[in-house]
Write a protein that holds these residues in place. Structure first.
Motif, PDB file in Angstrom:
ATOM      1  N   ALA A 123       1.300  -1.285  -0.202  1.00  0.00           N
ATOM      2  CA  ALA A 123      -0.382   0.621   0.032  1.00  0.00           C
ATOM      3  C   ALA A 123       0.932   0.919  -0.097  1.00  0.00           C
ATOM      4  N   VAL A 124       1.735   1.564   0.803  1.00  0.00           N
ATOM      5  CA  VAL A 124       2.809   2.490   0.798  1.00  0.00           C
ATOM      6  C   VAL A 124       3.439   2.590  -0.406  1.00  0.00           C
ATOM      7  N   TYR A 125       3.933   1.527  -1.409  1.00  0.00           N
ATOM      8  CA  TYR A 125       4.800   1.221  -2.093  1.00  0.00           C
ATOM      9  C   TYR A 125       4.054   2.226  -3.510  1.00  0.00           C
ATOM     10  N   ASP A 126       2.560   1.604  -3.428  1.00  0.00           N
ATOM     11  CA  ASP A 126       1.472   2.041  -4.496  1.00  0.00           C
ATOM     12  C   ASP A 126       0.984   3.365  -4.210  1.00  0.00           C
ATOM     13  N   HIS A 127       1.256   4.243  -3.265  1.00  0.00           N
ATOM     14  CA  HIS A 127       1.032   5.317  -2.679  1.00  0.00           C
ATOM     15  C   HIS A 127       1.851   6.672  -2.889  1.00  0.00           C
ATOM     16  N   PHE A 128       3.422   5.869  -3.166  1.00  0.00           N
ATOM     17  CA  PHE A 128       4.923   6.410  -4.007  1.00  0.00           C
ATOM     18  C   PHE A 128       4.553   6.437  -5.014  1.00  0.00           C
ATOM     19  N   LEU A 129       4.067   5.771  -5.891  1.00  0.00           N
ATOM     20  CA  LEU A 129       4.285   5.154  -7.283  1.00  0.00           C
ATOM     21  C   LEU A 129       3.138   6.141  -8.298  1.00  0.00           C
ATOM     22  N   LYS A 130       2.120   6.129  -7.545  1.00  0.00           N
ATOM     23  CA  LYS A 130       0.947   6.553  -7.663  1.00  0.00           C
ATOM     24  C   LYS A 130       0.613   8.672  -7.121  1.00  0.00           C
ATOM     25  N   THR A 131       1.183   9.022  -5.593  1.00  0.00           N
ATOM     26  CA  THR A 131       1.073  10.096  -5.599  1.00  0.00           C
ATOM     27  C   THR A 131       2.468  10.934  -5.316  1.00  0.00           C
ATOM     28  N   PHE A 133       5.969  10.333  -5.953  1.00  0.00           N
ATOM     29  CA  PHE A 133       6.819  10.416  -6.938  1.00  0.00           C
ATOM     30  C   PHE A 133       5.879  11.049  -8.189  1.00  0.00           C
ATOM     31  N   ALA A 134       4.572  10.507  -8.017  1.00  0.00           N
ATOM     32  CA  ALA A 134       3.594  10.799  -9.063  1.00  0.00           C
ATOM     33  C   ALA A 134       3.904  10.130 -10.369  1.00  0.00           C
ATOM     34  N   ILE A 135       4.653   8.964 -10.820  1.00  0.00           N
ATOM     35  CA  ILE A 135       5.230   8.375 -11.303  1.00  0.00           C
ATOM     36  C   ILE A 135       4.471   7.181 -12.625  1.00  0.00           C
ATOM     37  N   GLU A 136       3.743   6.638 -11.860  1.00  0.00           N
ATOM     38  CA  GLU A 136       2.716   4.905 -12.473  1.00  0.00           C
ATOM     39  C   GLU A 136       2.246   5.493 -13.929  1.00  0.00           C
ATOM     40  N   ASP A 137       1.887   6.974 -13.855  1.00  0.00           N
ATOM     41  CA  ASP A 137       0.918   6.802 -14.860  1.00  0.00           C
ATOM     42  C   ASP A 137       1.465   7.421 -16.752  1.00  0.00           C
ATOM     43  N   MET A 142       8.589   5.883 -15.659  1.00  0.00           N
ATOM     44  CA  MET A 142       8.895   4.458 -14.210  1.00  0.00           C
ATOM     45  C   MET A 142      10.029   4.121 -15.016  1.00  0.00           C
ATOM     46  N   PHE A 143      10.462   3.433 -15.745  1.00  0.00           N
ATOM     47  CA  PHE A 143      11.623   2.863 -16.322  1.00  0.00           C
ATOM     48  C   PHE A 143      13.080   3.689 -16.553  1.00  0.00           C
ATOM     49  N   GLU A 144      12.875   4.985 -16.442  1.00  0.00           N
ATOM     50  CA  GLU A 144      13.678   5.525 -16.049  1.00  0.00           C
ATOM     51  C   GLU A 144      14.314   5.785 -14.832  1.00  0.00           C
ATOM     52  N   TRP A 145      12.879   6.296 -13.735  1.00  0.00           N
ATOM     53  CA  TRP A 145      13.220   5.711 -12.457  1.00  0.00           C
ATOM     54  C   TRP A 145      14.188   4.718 -11.894  1.00  0.00           C
ATOM     55  N   ALA A 146      13.698   4.034 -12.604  1.00  0.00           N
ATOM     56  CA  ALA A 146      14.347   1.908 -12.019  1.00  0.00           C
ATOM     57  C   ALA A 146      15.920   1.663 -12.503  1.00  0.00           C
ATOM     58  N   CYS A 147      15.976   2.735 -13.595  1.00  0.00           N
ATOM     59  CA  CYS A 147      17.209   2.988 -14.317  1.00  0.00           C
ATOM     60  C   CYS A 147      18.361   3.611 -13.221  1.00  0.00           C
ATOM     61  N   ARG A 148      17.606   4.850 -12.986  1.00  0.00           N
ATOM     62  CA  ARG A 148      18.720   5.704 -12.082  1.00  0.00           C
ATOM     63  C   ARG A 148      18.498   4.900 -10.520  1.00  0.00           C
ATOM     64  N   GLN A 149      18.396   3.912 -10.505  1.00  0.00           N
ATOM     65  CA  GLN A 149      18.868   2.887  -9.167  1.00  0.00           C
ATOM     66  C   GLN A 149      19.476   1.779  -9.592  1.00  0.00           C
ATOM     67  N   THR A 150      19.699   1.923 -11.182  1.00  0.00           N
ATOM     68  CA  THR A 150      21.000   0.722 -11.477  1.00  0.00           C
ATOM     69  C   THR A 150      22.500   1.197 -11.910  1.00  0.00           C
TER      70      THR A 150
END
Length: 225
Positions: A123-131, A133-137, A142-150
Motif C-alpha cells: 500500500a505504501v509503495y502504491d501510494h509512492f508511485l501514484k502520489t 513521486f507520481a510516476i506510475e502514469d 517509470m522505466f527511467e526511475w528504475a534505471c536510476r537505481q541501477t
C-alpha cells in the motif's frame, strides 16, 4: 594515523585513482575472484523499497561484443579491449507496479515479509508511485526511475573496483533500441521484462589518465543550518 583515518585515505585514494577508462590493456584480465567481489558489491547495493530492479549481464563473447560495437559509439574502444563488459538491464514498468508478480515475489520470497507487512508495504509503495513521486502514469518516467537505481549499483561496483586497482568506465553512448535488438536476437534479454539501462567496462588502463579535475567543495556543497 588511526585505522579510521587510514581507511578514509584509502577510499579517497580510490576515488582519485578512478577515471573513465577509454581503452584497456587487452592482455590484462581481471581474476574470477576479483570480479566476483565487484559483482557482489553491486548485488548488495541499495534500491528503492529494496526491490532490486536490475540484472547484470556480462558480455564476454567477442562476436557479440563486435555486434554491440556497431551501435555503441561510446564503447568502440572499450568493447574490444575490456577484460569484462557489463550491460545493466532494468525491469520494465509492468514489473515495478505495486501489484505485479515480481514485486510480490520480492516481498514474499526474497524479503520474507509476513502477510501483514506485505500488505502494508504494498500500500505504501502504491501510494509512492501514484502520489508521492507520481510516476506510475508515465511508463517512460517509470522505466527511467528504475534505471536510476541501477546507477547506484554501478557506482558501488566502480568504486569497489578502484579500491583494488581495477579500472572502469560507465557508458551511455549507445543506441538503446539497436542494442536491445541485439540482446533479444542473441537470447540475452527478455524484452517482456527488461530494458537496457547502462553499460560499463572493467579492466586495466592502457594509458595513464590526465589529472582529475573537479569543482571546489564550496561550489558543490551547501549547508542549511
Amino acid at each position: 594515523m588511526s585505522d579510521l583515518e587510514g581507511k578514509k585515505n584509502e577510499i579517497l585514494s580510490a576515488f582519485q585513482f578512478r577515471h573513465a577508462t577509454k581503452e584497456f590493456d587487452p592482455d590484462k584480465k581481471i581474476s574470477d575472484a576479483d570480479f566476483q567481489y565487484i559483482i557482489e558489491t553491486g548485488r548488495l547495493s541499495p534500491s528503492s523499497f529494496g526491490f532490486e530492479p536490475w540484472k547484470f549481464v556480462m558480455v564476454q563473447n567477442k562476436d557479440i561484443r563486435a555486434k554491440l560495437a556497431e551501435y555503441a559509439s561510446g564503447a568502440r574502444k572499450q568493447l574490444p579491449t575490456a577484460s569484462h563488459f557489463m550491460i545493466i538491464l532494468s525491469r520494465l514498468p509492468k514489473d515495478m507496479v505495486a501489484g505485479s508478480d515480481y514485486i510480490r515475489r520480492m516481498m514474499v520470497d526474497v524479503q520474507q515479509l509476513s502477510p501483514e507487512t506485505v500488505q502494508g508495504k504494498q500500500a505504501v509503495y502504491d501510494h509512492f508511485l501514484k502520489t508521492g513521486f507520481a510516476i506510475e502514469d508515465d511508463p517512460r518516467v517509470m522505466f527511467e526511475w528504475a534505471c536510476r537505481q541501477t546507477y547506484l549499483a554501478l557506482g558501488n561496483m566502480m568504486t569497489a573496483a578502484a579500491m583494488i586497482g581495477i579500472d572502469s568506465c560507465p557508458i551511455e553512448g549507445f543506441n538503446r533500441e539497436k542494442i536491445s535488438d541485439v540482446l533479444v536476437a542473441e537470447g540475452i534479454m527478455d524484452p517482456e521484462h527488461y530494458g537496457v539501462s547502462v553499460m560499463a567496462a572493467f579492466g586495466y588502463r592502457l594509458h595513464d589518465p590526465a589529472e582529475k579535475t573537479r569543482r571546489c567543495a564550496q561550489e558543490v556543497v551547501a549547508w542549511v543550518e
